[in-house]
Design a protein around this motif. Sequence first.
Motif, PDB file in Angstrom:
ATOM      1  N   TYR A  20      -4.005  24.028 103.463  1.00  0.00           N
ATOM      2  CA  TYR A  20      -2.530  23.381 104.143  1.00  0.00           C
ATOM      3  C   TYR A  20      -1.474  22.699 103.413  1.00  0.00           C
ATOM      4  O   TYR A  20      -0.242  22.607 103.550  1.00  0.00           O
ATOM      5  N   SER A  24       1.993  24.054 102.563  1.00  0.00           N
ATOM      6  CA  SER A  24       2.882  23.405 102.510  1.00  0.00           C
ATOM      7  C   SER A  24       3.829  22.524 101.460  1.00  0.00           C
ATOM      8  O   SER A  24       5.038  21.917 101.592  1.00  0.00           O
ATOM      9  N   LEU A  51       0.733  18.449 109.673  1.00  0.00           N
ATOM     10  CA  LEU A  51       0.040  20.205 110.414  1.00  0.00           C
ATOM     11  C   LEU A  51      -1.202  19.916 111.668  1.00  0.00           C
ATOM     12  O   LEU A  51      -0.850  21.103 113.084  1.00  0.00           O
TER      13      LEU A  51
END
Length: 129
Positions: A20, A24, A51
């Motif tokens: 993630y 991101s 998340l």
Amino acid sequence: MDNLETIHKPTITHTQLVRYAGASGDFNPIHTVVPIGEKAGLGGVIAHGMLIMGLAGDAIGKWFPRRNLRKFNVRFSAMTRPGESLCIEGSIINEIEVDGEIRYVGNITVKNREGERKLKGQFQVKKEI
């Protein structure tokens, strides 16, 4: 009014947090480097709040067509750590009209298995007629 189907998510993993971070662009080491999370007083790494919000948003997308989402806001309640399993609960609490469009107003909550609330929020989706 109406409860929505509870959605159970797989256990949060450290690998998921690293992935993630890459997806991101949020490379804050409290999410990926255990010694940094410990030094910060967190007892290890914690999941990105976005998340957890994304998991909630995914649940809304399972309950309603994504194209119908009009509003979505949340408030975070507790940190999420690797090893926790989350469930997402939702309910429709009202029906409103906005600019001639009929919408459902819903509540959403993300909790771990022990019932600790991680996030709560509200959403609006266009009602399909």
